[in-house]
Design a protein around this motif. Structure first.
Motif, PDB file in Angstrom:
ATOM      1  N   ARG A  61       0.849  -1.184   0.000  1.00  0.00           N
ATOM      2  CA  ARG A  61       0.000   0.000   0.000  1.00  0.00           C
ATOM      3  C   ARG A  61       0.892   1.244   0.000  1.00  0.00           C
ATOM      4  O   ARG A  61       1.784   1.357   0.842  1.00  0.00           O
ATOM      5  N   PRO A  62       0.693   2.160  -0.945  1.00  0.00           N
ATOM      6  CA  PRO A  62       1.580   3.334  -1.008  1.00  0.00           C
ATOM      7  C   PRO A  62       1.259   4.353   0.091  1.00  0.00           C
ATOM      8  O   PRO A  62       0.136   4.389   0.605  1.00  0.00           O
ATOM      9  N   ALA A  63       2.264   5.159   0.425  1.00  0.00           N
ATOM     10  CA  ALA A  63       2.020   6.350   1.244  1.00  0.00           C
ATOM     11  C   ALA A  63       1.389   7.370   0.305  1.00  0.00           C
ATOM     12  O   ALA A  63       1.981   7.739  -0.707  1.00  0.00           O
ATOM     13  N   VAL A  64       0.166   7.785   0.593  1.00  0.00           N
ATOM     14  CA  VAL A  64      -0.534   8.687  -0.322  1.00  0.00           C
ATOM     15  C   VAL A  64      -0.469  10.115   0.195  1.00  0.00           C
ATOM     16  O   VAL A  64      -0.263  10.361   1.393  1.00  0.00           O
ATOM     17  N   PHE A  65      -0.625  11.067  -0.725  1.00  0.00           N
ATOM     18  CA  PHE A  65      -0.253  12.463  -0.487  1.00  0.00           C
ATOM     19  C   PHE A  65      -0.909  13.055   0.769  1.00  0.00           C
ATOM     20  O   PHE A  65      -0.224  13.451   1.707  1.00  0.00           O
ATOM     21  N   TRP A  66      -2.242  13.114   0.803  1.00  0.00           N
ATOM     22  CA  TRP A  66      -2.892  13.827   1.915  1.00  0.00           C
ATOM     23  C   TRP A  66      -2.785  13.063   3.226  1.00  0.00           C
ATOM     24  O   TRP A  66      -2.664  13.662   4.301  1.00  0.00           O
ATOM     25  N   GLN A  67      -2.776  11.746   3.158  1.00  0.00           N
ATOM     26  CA  GLN A  67      -2.615  10.978   4.382  1.00  0.00           C
ATOM     27  C   GLN A  67      -1.222  11.209   4.973  1.00  0.00           C
ATOM     28  O   GLN A  67      -1.063  11.291   6.192  1.00  0.00           O
ATOM     29  N   SER A  68      -0.214  11.344   4.125  1.00  0.00           N
ATOM     30  CA  SER A  68       1.141  11.609   4.617  1.00  0.00           C
ATOM     31  C   SER A  68       1.218  12.956   5.317  1.00  0.00           C
ATOM     32  O   SER A  68       1.951  13.125   6.289  1.00  0.00           O
ATOM     33  N   ILE A  69       0.438  13.920   4.825  1.00  0.00           N
ATOM     34  CA  ILE A  69       0.466  15.266   5.404  1.00  0.00           C
ATOM     35  C   ILE A  69      -0.305  15.301   6.722  1.00  0.00           C
ATOM     36  O   ILE A  69       0.162  15.878   7.710  1.00  0.00           O
ATOM     37  N   GLN A  70      -1.493  14.677   6.729  1.00  0.00           N
ATOM     38  CA  GLN A  70      -2.355  14.788   7.909  1.00  0.00           C
ATOM     39  C   GLN A  70      -3.161  13.499   8.111  1.00  0.00           C
ATOM     40  O   GLN A  70      -4.343  13.418   7.764  1.00  0.00           O
ATOM     41  N   PRO A  71      -2.523  12.473   8.710  1.00  0.00           N
ATOM     42  CA  PRO A  71      -3.177  11.161   8.821  1.00  0.00           C
ATOM     43  C   PRO A  71      -4.411  11.152   9.715  1.00  0.00           C
ATOM     44  O   PRO A  71      -5.236  10.245   9.608  1.00  0.00           O
ATOM     45  N   ARG A  72      -4.567  12.156  10.570  1.00  0.00           N
ATOM     46  CA  ARG A  72      -5.781  12.190  11.398  1.00  0.00           C
ATOM     47  C   ARG A  72      -6.986  12.683  10.602  1.00  0.00           C
ATOM     48  O   ARG A  72      -8.124  12.527  11.016  1.00  0.00           O
ATOM     49  N   GLU A  73      -6.744  13.315   9.459  1.00  0.00           N
ATOM     50  CA  GLU A  73      -7.845  13.892   8.687  1.00  0.00           C
ATOM     51  C   GLU A  73      -8.105  13.197   7.347  1.00  0.00           C
ATOM     52  O   GLU A  73      -9.219  13.267   6.827  1.00  0.00           O
ATOM     53  N   TYR A  74      -7.068  12.565   6.800  1.00  0.00           N
ATOM     54  CA  TYR A  74      -7.209  11.963   5.461  1.00  0.00           C
ATOM     55  C   TYR A  74      -6.612  10.565   5.465  1.00  0.00           C
ATOM     56  O   TYR A  74      -5.515  10.367   5.976  1.00  0.00           O
ATOM     57  N   GLY A  75      -7.340   9.623   4.868  1.00  0.00           N
ATOM     58  CA  GLY A  75      -6.892   8.238   4.887  1.00  0.00           C
ATOM     59  C   GLY A  75      -6.595   7.693   3.508  1.00  0.00           C
ATOM     60  O   GLY A  75      -6.580   8.427   2.510  1.00  0.00           O
ATOM     61  N   PHE A  76      -6.368   6.402   3.458  1.00  0.00           N
ATOM     62  CA  PHE A  76      -6.120   5.741   2.176  1.00  0.00           C
ATOM     63  C   PHE A  76      -7.423   5.524   1.405  1.00  0.00           C
ATOM     64  O   PHE A  76      -7.463   5.678   0.187  1.00  0.00           O
ATOM     65  N   TRP A  77      -8.523   5.187   2.118  1.00  0.00           N
ATOM     66  CA  TRP A  77      -9.735   4.737   1.415  1.00  0.00           C
ATOM     67  C   TRP A  77     -10.565   5.902   0.913  1.00  0.00           C
ATOM     68  O   TRP A  77     -10.988   5.904  -0.243  1.00  0.00           O
ATOM     69  N   ALA A  78     -10.851   6.860   1.795  1.00  0.00           N
ATOM     70  CA  ALA A  78     -11.505   8.115   1.386  1.00  0.00           C
ATOM     71  C   ALA A  78     -12.816   7.929   0.618  1.00  0.00           C
ATOM     72  O   ALA A  78     -13.105   8.676  -0.313  1.00  0.00           O
ATOM     73  N   ASN A  79     -13.615   6.933   1.004  1.00  0.00           N
ATOM     74  CA  ASN A  79     -14.932   6.794   0.381  1.00  0.00           C
ATOM     75  C   ASN A  79     -15.881   7.851   0.948  1.00  0.00           C
ATOM     76  O   ASN A  79     -15.866   8.128   2.147  1.00  0.00           O
ATOM     77  N   VAL A  80     -16.705   8.412   0.087  1.00  0.00           N
ATOM     78  CA  VAL A  80     -17.614   9.485   0.501  1.00  0.00           C
ATOM     79  C   VAL A  80     -18.675   8.917   1.450  1.00  0.00           C
ATOM     80  O   VAL A  80     -19.269   7.866   1.176  1.00  0.00           O
TER      81      VAL A  80
END
Ligand SMILES: Nc1nc2c(c(=O)[nH]1)N[C@H]1C(S)=C(S)[C@@H](COP(=O)(O)O)O[C@H]1N2
Ligand SMILES: [Mo]
Length: 309
Positions: free
Chosen positions: A241-260
């Motif tokens: 699983r890659p380190a993704v952009f927004w999760q790397s910046i702020q893991p408490r607010e943005y995750g890998f799955w990000a389903n609406v």
């Protein structure tokens, strides 16, 4: 209204369309012929206009083209929304996209080869930014799974990793060192092979403008907009699983799955409703952005994961 008649600017002559669409178009052409109208779509040398895929009715009015193309998120250029003029300096040719990693046939494609090789389709999708604005736009392109099939993923590949261009000369945002450039996003293989996962090369029947991720971007409409990485230069199949952009910046607010999901608030704001671009109208947000019938089953065995951030 939702009636939309794009130009077939990027449809190769040998393009194949889904049977239902081709049928619908033949009816239209036959109707025009009966009326004695000269139909450019009926001539063999002119590609017919595309018809939006009827499996994905947008359920609301199209966003005005101008609104979709002048209010953008593209942090490589700016963290303001009015970056569209600056983004015009992105050179869209020559452009290549490498598809590599855990595949039998890694390849680097020139963008025009992709346009010629892949049958082009149109899909009107709802788009939901995590910031709670939304739009409804006609993308031209092809299912992601067709591109993956061309490189033959190995059975060991579990993730598909997307990488955006990094061109410091034209992208002022890259000089902000606190961002983990390049912009990387990822999907699981089964998400990437879902019918909805789309590679866009056009918007409103024209080549995809740079501010919207030209010449080629990902579109995954059941997820928050940040998953849909722009201006792709590389797609890598991986077992990690890659380190993704927004999760790397702020893991408490943005995750890998990000389903609406309207019922899972962002830590700093509600996700219950969304503002339609170009108006002040707010409409209720739908789970999976209204695409649950296509994708909910992907998550049945993943309920222990943070699926909605
Ligand atoms: N490379 C890259 N891709 C990106 C972004 C970005 O900043 N850089 N922003 C994302 C976000 S947050 C959204 S909402 C959508 C916006 O797409 P649009 O400008 O075409 O509406 O692009 C996504 N893809
Ligand atoms: Mo977004």
């Amino acid at each position: 209204m939702l009636i939309h008649n794009p130009r077939g600017w990027e449809l190769p002559e040998r393009a194949v369309t889904p049977e239902a669409l081709a049928l619908g178009r033949r009816h239209l052409i036959a109707g025009a012929a009966a009326l004695g109208l000269a139909s450019p779509a009926a001539r063999a040398d002119t590609p017919p206009p595309l018809t939006p895929d009827p499996r994905f009715p947008p359920g609301r009015a199209l966003t005005a083209e101008k609104d979709a193309e002048t209010y953008n998120n593209y942090y490589e250029f700016s963290d303001d929304k009015d970056l569209w003029e600056d983004a015009k300096s992105l050179p869209l040719r020559p452009w290549t996209i490498a598809v590599d990693g855990m595949v039998a046939k890694p390849q680097t494609f020139a963008i025009d080869d992709i346009l010629n090789k892949m049958p082009q389709e149109e899909r009107i999708y709802r788009h939901r930014c995590v910031e709670a604005w939304a739009m409804t736009v006609p993308w031209t392109g092809f299912p992601l799974r067709r591109l993956l099939a061309a490189v033959e993923p190995l059975g060991s590949a579990k993730y598909v990793v997307f990488q955006t261009a990094m061109l410091p000369k034209v992208m002022p945002g890259l000089s902000q060192p606190w961002y983990p450039w390049p912009y990387v996003e990822g999907l699981t293989i089964d998400e990437a092979e879902n019918d909805l996962a789309f590679v866009a090369t056009g918007l409103y029947g024209k080549p995809l403008p740079p501010q919207n991720g030209g010449p080629i971007r990902l579109v995954v409409p059941w997820k928050y907009g940040f998953k849909s990485a722009k201006s792709l230069v590389k797609i890598t199949l991986s077992d990690k699983r890659p380190a993704v952009f927004w999760q790397s910046i702020q893991p408490r607010e943005y995750g890998f799955w990000a389903n609406v999901n309207p019922n899972v608030a962002h830590p700093r704001w509600s996700q219950a409703s969304e503002r339609l671009l170009g108006s002040n109208e707010r409409v209720p947000t739908q789970i999976y952005n209204g695409y649950g019938a296509f994708v909910a089953s992907l998550y049945a065995d993943r309920m222990t994961e943070p699926l909605f951030m």
